[in-house]
Design an enzyme around this catalytic site. Sequence first.
Site, short mmCIF file in Angstrom:
data_model
loop_
_atom_site.label_atom_id
_atom_site.label_comp_id
_atom_site.label_asym_id
_atom_site.label_seq_id
_atom_site.Cartn_x
_atom_site.Cartn_y
_atom_site.Cartn_z
N LYS A 194 0.82 -1.22 0.00
CA LYS A 194 0.00 0.00 0.00
C LYS A 194 0.85 1.26 0.00
CE LYS A 194 -4.42 -1.93 1.15
NZ LYS A 194 -5.49 -2.19 2.10
N ARG A 247 -3.70 -10.43 4.50
CA ARG A 247 -4.04 -10.36 3.07
C ARG A 247 -2.83 -9.79 2.33
NH1 ARG A 247 -6.12 -6.62 -0.51
NH2 ARG A 247 -7.64 -7.40 -2.00
N1 HH2 Z 1 -7.48 -3.75 0.51
C1 HH2 Z 1 -7.79 -3.72 -0.81
C2 HH2 Z 1 -8.86 -4.45 -1.31
N2 HH2 Z 1 -9.59 -5.25 -0.51
N3 HH2 Z 1 -10.05 -6.12 1.65
C3 HH2 Z 1 -9.78 -6.17 2.95
N4 HH2 Z 1 -10.52 -6.94 3.77
N5 HH2 Z 1 -8.75 -5.45 3.51
C4 HH2 Z 1 -7.96 -4.64 2.75
O1 HH2 Z 1 -7.04 -3.99 3.33
C5 HH2 Z 1 -8.22 -4.54 1.34
C6 HH2 Z 1 -9.30 -5.31 0.81
C7 HH2 Z 1 -6.97 -2.87 -1.73
O2 HH2 Z 1 -5.87 -3.54 -2.20
P1 HH2 Z 1 -5.77 -4.33 -3.60
O3 HH2 Z 1 -6.81 -5.38 -3.74
O4 HH2 Z 1 -4.38 -4.84 -3.73
O5 HH2 Z 1 -5.96 -3.21 -4.70
P2 HH2 Z 1 -7.21 -2.73 -5.58
O6 HH2 Z 1 -8.31 -2.32 -4.65
O7 HH2 Z 1 -6.65 -1.56 -6.37
O8 HH2 Z 1 -7.64 -3.87 -6.45
#
Ligand code: HH2
Length: 281
Positions: free
Chosen positions: A222, A257
């Site tokens: 992040k 995660r």
């Molecule tokens: N962060 C993201 C998406 N989903 N779900 C939970 N429970 N906790 C988190 O911290 C979280 C999440 C954002 O990260 P990422 O999926 O890598 O990116 P994007 O939203 O751009 O697909």
Amino acid sequence: MITHPPLCGLALDRPRLMGILNVTPDSFSDGGRHATVEAALARARTMAREAEILDIGGESTRPGAEEVPVAEEIARTVPVIEAIRAAGLATPISIDTRKAAVAEAALDAGADMVNDVTAGRFDPEMLPLVAGRGVPVCLMHSVADPKTMQAHARYDDVVEEVYAHLEERIAAAEDAGIDRRNIIADPGIGFGKTLQHNLSLIRHLDRYHALGVPLLFGASRKRFIGAITGADDAADRLGGSIAVALAAATKGAHILRVHDTHETGQALRLHLAIQDGFEED
Ligand code: HH2
């Protein structure tokens, strides 16, 4: 480690890795990488060596992201879930969505739990759906929606305000008929939070055990890691991501995660061996 009843068949007596599989063109760190079902399946197979849950998402929720239509989100995620199950991979699958229709299609295709970054606030059908299906759900703290959330990054006491919000969302989930043993809470690192907010939430993560449910923690790659280290490219944030994952493990997080399952898994094994000892055979 504060233990809870098993989730998706996983005992929560040690931190478990949730591998991130974004089937989106625009996710902040792996967008476009798993654009075909074959590429996503290959990545799922690799991650399943270390990850004990796969979190599949078809809509980016990065700050500023646009909403994806339901049909498009289903078209991105469902064929990947079907392919994973058709290939005989039995790893539990979480569907990362804020929409009940997407969650329903994913559960029908073989997903085992729902991960809603709005904790049921975005779609009023979400909590009733989860209750009806009797599956686990992760309720994450977020404010507003991805488009505007960074403008809402204002708190007097971020740790307590996030706590109160999660407490309220857990009560809403129970009111909708969700069994408390199927609820997971997540403080939502990076969702409408400044760098200082994120650091406070990590420093005080153990505060959230008082919620009485397992904790999920996601900080992998992040932006705040880049802000502290100067790593502008999200894929260049592995060292920082592992450091933060181990900090969360120290605070008793039950599910981590992460994108980099192999490297984080190795770090976690060493962390646990030092903490708990290691039996040689
Ligand atoms: N962060 C993201 C998406 N989903 N779900 C939970 N429970 N906790 C988190 O911290 C979280 C999440 C954002 O990260 P990422 O999926 O890598 O990116 P994007 O939203 O751009 O697909």
